[in-house]
Design an enzyme around this catalytic site. Structure first.
Site, PDB file in Angstrom:
ATOM      1  N   CYS A 242       3.895 -27.252  84.014  1.00 49.53           N
ATOM      2  CA  CYS A 242       4.685 -25.981  84.126  1.00 49.53           C
ATOM      3  C   CYS A 242       3.135 -24.853  84.211  1.00 49.53           C
ATOM      4  CB  CYS A 242       4.354 -25.844  82.208  1.00 49.53           C
ATOM      5  SG  CYS A 242       5.765 -24.376  82.764  1.00 49.53           S
TER       6      CYS A 242
ATOM      7  N   HIS B 249       7.164 -30.667  79.253  1.00 50.96           N
ATOM      8  CA  HIS B 249       6.793 -30.448  78.258  1.00 50.96           C
ATOM      9  C   HIS B 249       6.815 -31.804  76.818  1.00 50.96           C
ATOM     10  CE1 HIS B 249       4.566 -27.045  79.244  1.00 50.96           C
ATOM     11  NE2 HIS B 249       5.485 -26.628  78.939  1.00 50.96           N
TER      12      HIS B 249
HETATM   13  N1  GLN Z   1       3.839 -18.881  82.202  1.00 54.43           N
HETATM   14  C1  GLN Z   1       4.603 -19.507  83.000  1.00 54.43           C
HETATM   15  C2  GLN Z   1       6.029 -19.542  83.371  1.00 54.43           C
HETATM   16  O1  GLN Z   1       6.527 -18.925  81.487  1.00 54.43           O
HETATM   17  C3  GLN Z   1       4.228 -21.273  82.398  1.00 54.43           C
HETATM   18  C4  GLN Z   1       4.497 -21.327  81.036  1.00 54.43           C
HETATM   19  C5  GLN Z   1       4.445 -22.633  80.490  1.00 54.43           C
HETATM   20  O2  GLN Z   1       3.882 -23.501  80.622  1.00 54.43           O
HETATM   21  N2  GLN Z   1       5.654 -23.740  79.535  1.00 54.43           N
HETATM   22  O3  GLN Z   1       6.418 -19.694  84.041  1.00 54.43           O
END
Ligand code: GLN
Length: 257
Positions: free
Chosen positions: A94, A195
């Protein structure tokens, strides 16, 4: 045998939804096969020594955490670019996936500059792409493998690139909620929005990373099979929750291979 050396990059900032659980799984699967393990955490600002490193994890993070990390990335870029080029397995999840790329453009228009290890751009969209996700793994040429990967996603960023995708979205949103693709595979890089953490419910992905690490050491041999009854039960329960088949064929294929 020299210990499997795993680095968690910036664990104090990039560790959303227990992404460090991915390391626990890699560690456990190596130890159960009699392979000693050495896990190192490299915090932001600390020296990164990639000598003898087998696998790197870059986890997810909030936009704010990504901004903090991005400011320090130039000092790490040359070594990481060299390692990525040489095929070092890098699991990026992510926010970590976004940071491997060129930039992540926030809704404000501000750009967080990434490591530029891959030619990938991410832009914030108007909605959050959130929920459980299931994908079918793809071959480098984009063919379905029949293997599923399950987990959870939560991101605002929409990512676009031309590399082979990690998977084809069966349920959920994936890279951008539009093209039906999830993640990216390039050389040793496995980048994904998934995740969960990713590896506990997807032992086949963990073993793929371990196999790549072994091959880079010149040890091209099959991994000893492990009892993954609980892992596949967890995997299957997500598939069922998402209204998909039970994943039995995936498991049988893996056991046979
Ligand atoms: N901040 C990033 C987004 O919202 C990644 C979020 C995350 O790692 N879950 O796209």
């Amino acid at each position: 045998m020299k210990p499997l050396r795993i680095i968690h990059l910036f664990p104090e900032l990039l560790n959303l939804y227990a992404d460090q659980g991915n390391i626990a799984v890699l560690r456990d699967r190596a130890l159960r096969r009699g392979w000693p393990v050495d896990v190192r955490q490299v915090r932001l600002g600390e020296t990164l020594d990639l000598a003898g490193v087998d696998i790197i994890l870059l986890g997810g993070g909030s936009d704010r955490e990504q901004e903090v990390v991005a400011r320090a990335l130039p000092m790490y870029r040359p070594d990481l670019a060299h390692a990525a080029d040489a095929g070092l397995p890098i699991l990026a999840v992510c926010g970590g996936y976004q940071l491997l790329g060129e930039y992540y453009e926030l809704a404000s228009g501000e750009r967080i500059t990434g490591l530029r290890l891959v030619d990938v751009a991410t832009r914030a969209g108007g909605t959050r792409l959130i929920g459980n996700v299931a994908v079918e793994r793809l071959t480098p040429s984009g063919q379905g493998t029949g293997e599923t990967v399950v987990g959870f996603e939560n991101h605002v960023g929409r990512t676009h690139h031309e590399y082979p995708a990690f998977g084809r979205v069966l349920r959920g949103h994936g890279n951008n909620g539009e093209d039906g693709l999830e993640g990216l595979c390039h050389k040793g890089i496995v980048a994904t929005y998934i995740h969960g953490p990713l590896l506990p419910k997807n032992p086949h992905v963990a073993d793929q990373l371990l196999r790549t690490a072994l091959r880079r050491r010149g040890l091209d041999r099959p991994l000893a099979p492990l009892d993954d009854t609980f892992e596949w039960a967890a995997h299957k329960s997500v598939l069922q929750m998402l209204g998909l088949s039970d994943g039995g064929s995936v498991r049988e294929r893996l056991v046979r291979s």
